[in-house]
Design an enzyme around this catalytic site. Structure first.
Site, PDB file in Angstrom:
ATOM      1  CG  ASP A 229       9.988 -90.815 -14.207  1.00  0.00           C
ATOM      2  OD1 ASP A 229       9.573 -90.176 -15.197  1.00  0.00           O
ATOM      3  OD2 ASP A 229       9.726 -90.495 -13.041  1.00  0.00           O
ATOM      4  CD1 TRP A 230       9.957 -88.403 -21.120  1.00  0.00           C
ATOM      5  CD2 TRP A 230       9.219 -90.255 -20.147  1.00  0.00           C
ATOM      6  NE1 TRP A 230       9.029 -88.990 -21.966  1.00  0.00           N
ATOM      7  CE2 TRP A 230       8.563 -90.120 -21.396  1.00  0.00           C
ATOM      8  CE3 TRP A 230       8.915 -91.365 -19.357  1.00  0.00           C
ATOM      9  CZ2 TRP A 230       7.635 -91.049 -21.864  1.00  0.00           C
ATOM     10  CZ3 TRP A 230       7.991 -92.285 -19.818  1.00  0.00           C
ATOM     11  CH2 TRP A 230       7.357 -92.128 -21.055  1.00  0.00           C
TER      12      TRP A 230
END
Length: 823
Positions: A229-230
């Protein structure tokens, strides 16, 4: 390795860089090797490809795209074929926009109704979630675009999501929180998987070998790539070593240098790096080759049917109609007293509610879509066979009281045969990065509905909300239609259902409870400091309400129709069940039939019933069909932590079939031979679980199902570390850090008080850990600098500042040197 010829020609620097992002949305490309980059985009409900400079939370505008119903809405269709069509629509738009990887579907289990991102997730049930997610993945990937299932795994809260640890027993992990992912991987073969921000039993999901290697790749056979995930990467070396392929978004080249240093020191082997490179390369080459083929076909057949695959305007028009159909088939009719619906021809209606003017049709956060065309009720109602006596807003969207608006609405209500009141949760209530604090709708809407009911008892409520709300006011309505978040074509879909052009067939994918305090995880949610303890175990959603016999308002699987259905002639066979379904009403319609399985005299604690099969069946008036629902490898299995295997307990199982988990029409039993020989629990120590009395689970009982002592999750208030969140700076030794905390806290509270679209940037900063500063600044900040920042926060200002300044110049110099090696 599949691509040893390319991997062996890559330099060590190219391999290390390849395993991190080049930009906010792109992977690295190396022209000399013929390795192109791939482009990723958010998109559970629509393509969110930013037109300008990229950012994670959608602060900058994105290109126009179809906004489909949210996953929570689409789930209510219980229709895998329809969900696959929506997936195809998403895939078509992605391909037309040059997007290679669509970051969706979101498929975390709805452990608690307060989770701010529940609108992005399908259901509280893993079987339903898995089947619909698999269908959406098949649809997306049929268009040459990779689907990316997320967030793997046990991502159940938004509060401090990057700095919390999910403490969960292995049986609950496997049966509840991983089963949906397992179904999706095995049945649709997604080309990408996104790891979650949180730790799982003390190990970050992106570094968790048990999740990423032992289960995902070895047991399930996943052959795609894992992307963080970012900003979710913690220790990049451990991530790569344990099965993560791509760190996003763009951490600069600090992570690449860290990986090279890891190989040199022996923390990770070159073979392990090469394996991750090969796995990622396989998908990159596949996706880019497919995109090239589609564009070549377009060029070769310009002006023909083939050209439509990249004709954005044509795709948008077709997808708008698909979004309308999907929304209509997903809306849930909750009440229909005196058969007030469907509205009769020529009915005089008053249209009231701010949502009728400006619809609430999607959630906030990284999934927010720049819709191509947003419908509203006020503009469309005149096109139906109704007499609209007038429209009124009735309430302010921000929750503030307005007597003038109420007065206008009440006056209008007195002139109508039927009042249509449009209401629900505002944008501030549900968002990525923010959990809800309660399940109530704004009080000014309740005030309005009471006044309207006094003026006109023929009132129909149309709810827009991404997830569960409390409804103590439901008796004020003769009719209730829950539209959830229906996407850009929601208005026409609502009117189609209200007027009977579409017979409602949606059924709830989650339980609507009477009050939040009934939630099984009520005592354990959200995380207390660092740990989120899943003490409720397998008793999630209806599994708890049914087993503990807790009253609910509308049960899991519930939904009304304008027609009626009769179930009969249940037969149980070795391979599954068969029964007859008949439409006994006066309208054509579809029924969602559900098969539940339970075991009354189990030696294990179990839910009284669990969904193990379903089908959506359309029947004309008077028509009947033989319906078959098969058993599969998940129908009778249970996870035994003592043997670390899926096993079947021998004995008698109850099969029940019906229209919801509480509206069961047919019953039978079946005997199964089992292989469960070693019981995993001491019943005396964890007796509360056998009674489904899980609201106050003792440490002794919890440790019995965990298999180890409950770990401490207390924050270290003497000093902060790189994995602590910025919101913990309220106890920092540095007065400057405490001041920054107060500024963020005031800004966040001000945003929440004002209503409207949430301040996502502040929320993200408030909850992110210090380490994310190095992962989310495009290479401007290195991990060395982050450690020095933390020193400053802990009161060592001059030493820390020296480290930041020195680290800045070293990082800039080393980045330039690295780039020269890549070029």
């Amino acid at each position: 390795m599949k691509h040893a010829d390319i991997v062996n020609r890559m330099t060590a620097e190219e391999k290390a860089a390849f395993l991190s992002g080049k930009s906010e949305w792109e992977s690295w490309n190396f022209e000399r090797l013929g390795i192109p980059s791939i482009f990723m985009s958010d998109g559970p409900s629509g393509i969110r490809k930013q037109a300008g400079e990229g950012d994670h939370l959608g602060l900058n505008p994105s290109v126009p795209a179809t906004c489909f119903p949210s996953s929570a809405t689409l789930c209510n269709s219980w229709d895998a074929a329809l969900t696959e069509e929506v997936g195809e629509g998403l895939g078509r738009e992605a391909m037309a926009e040059g997007v290679n990887v669509l970051l969706g579907p979101g498929m975390n289990i709805k452990r608690n109704p307060l989770c701010g991102r529940n609108f992005e997730y399908f259901s509280e049930d893993p079987y339903l979630t898995g089947k619909l997610a698999a269908a959406e993945v098949r649809g997306i990937q049929s268009r040459g675009v990779a689907a990316c299932c997320k967030h793997f795994a046990v991502n159940s809260q938004e509060t401090r999501r990057m700095a919390m640890n999910a403490v969960i027993d292995e049986r609950t992990l496997r049966e509840i929180y991983l089963t949906a992912f397992e179904i999706a991987v095995k049945e649709s073969h997604p080309r990408a998987m996104m790891s979650s921000y949180n730790e799982v039993n003390g190990v970050y999901a992106n570094e968790n070998r048990h999740l990423l290697t032992d289960i995902l790749r070895k047991e399930w056979g996943f052959d795609g790539f894992v992307v963080t995930d970012w900003g979710a990467s913690n220790d990049h070396v451990l991530g790569v070593k344990n099965g993560s392929n791509l760190e996003m978004p763009n951490p600069g080249l600090d992570s690449a240098r860290e990986l090279l240093a890891g190989v040199k020191s022996g923390r990770i082997s070159q073979d392990e790096v090469d394996q991750r490179v090969d796995e990622l390369l396989d998908v990159v080459l596949e996706l880019t080759a497919e995109a090239k083929k589609v564009r070549q076909n377009h060029d070769d057949h310009d002006g023909s049917v083939q050209a439509s695959c990249l004709d954005k305007d044509a795709i948008h028009r077709e997808n708008h109609q698909l979004a309308r159909r999907a929304a209509a088939e997903s809306m849930v009719l909750l009440k229909n007293e005196d058969r007030i619906l469907p509205l009769k021809s020529g009915t005089r209606v008053a249209i009231i509610g701010d949502f009728a003017f400006e619809p609430r049709y999607q959630g906030a956060g990284s999934s927010m879509v720049n819709a191509t065309k947003v419908e509203n009720i006020r503009d469309l109602a005149g096109g139906y066979d109704l007499q609209v006596v007038g429209t009124a807003r009735g309430y302010r969207r921000d929750g503030s009281e307005d007597a003038t608006l109420i007065g206008e609405a009440v006056s209008l209500a007195k002139q109508a045969d039927v009042v249509l009141l449009f209401f629900g949760l505002n944008e501030q209530s549900e968002s990525e990065g923010l959990d809800r604090t309660h399940l109530r709708i704004p009080q000014n809407q309740i005030t309005l509905m009471r006044e309207i009911q006094e003026a006109n008892r023929n009132t129909v409520g149309i709810i827009s909300a991404g997830s569960v709300i409390e409804m103590p006011w439901h008796s004020l309505f003769k009719g209730l239609l829950h539209a959830y978040l229906p996407g850009q074509a929601g208005a026409s879909a609502m009117l189609d259902v209200l007027t009977g052009a579409v017979n409602p067939s949606g059924h709830l994918g989650e339980t609507i409870l009477n009050k939040y305090e009934d939630t099984p995880s009520y005592s354990y949610y959200p995380a207390l400091e660092r740990n989120s303890e899943y003490r409720e175990s397998v008793f999630v959603g209806y599994r708890y309400f049914e087993t503990a016999d807790v009253p609910v308002l509308f049960p899991f699987g519930y939904g009304l129709s304008y027609t009626t259905f009769e179930y009969s002639a249940l037969q149980v066979e070795e391979s599954g069940i068969r029964f007859t379904l008949k439409n006994t009403g006066t309208r054509d319609g579809a029924e969602v039939v559900q098969m539940y399985v339970g075991m009354k005299d189990s030696a294990l604690f179990r839910p009284v019933r669990e969904l193990k099969g379903f089908a959506k069946i359309f029947l004309k008036v008077g028509e009947e069909k033989k319906v078959s629902i098969p058993f599969d490898d998940k129908t009778f299995r249970v996870r035994n932590r003592m043997t670390d295997r899926w096993e079947i307990e021998g004995g008698t199982y109850q099969i029940s079939v019906g229209s919801s988990c509480r509206d069961l029409r047919l019953f039978a039993s079946v005997e199964k031979q089992g292989d469960l020989e070693q019981l995993p629990y001491d019943r005396e120590k964890c007796g509360c679980y056998y009674k489904a009395d899980i609201r106050r689970v003792s440490d002794e009982a919890y440790e019995e199902i965990l298999g180890y002592p409950v770990p401490s999750g207390s924050w270290n208030q003497k000093s902060l570390g790189i994995n602590d969140a910025l919101c913990q700076m309220y106890y920092a030794k540095s007065p400057i850090a405490r001041k920054i905390y107060r500024v963020l806290d005031r800004k966040l509270k001000k945003s929440q008080a004002e209503g409207g679209v949430p301040d996502l940037n502040t929320m993200f900063q408030y909850n992110m850990p210090f380490r994310a500063i190095a992962k989310m600044t495009g290479g401007l900040v290195s991990m060395e600098m982050v450690k020095s920042i933390v020193e400053m926060v802990n009161g060592h200002f001059f030493r820390g500042m020296g480290g930041v300044i020195g680290g800045f110049f070293r990082n800039r110099k080393e980045n330039k040197q690295y780039l020269r090696k890549l070029n």
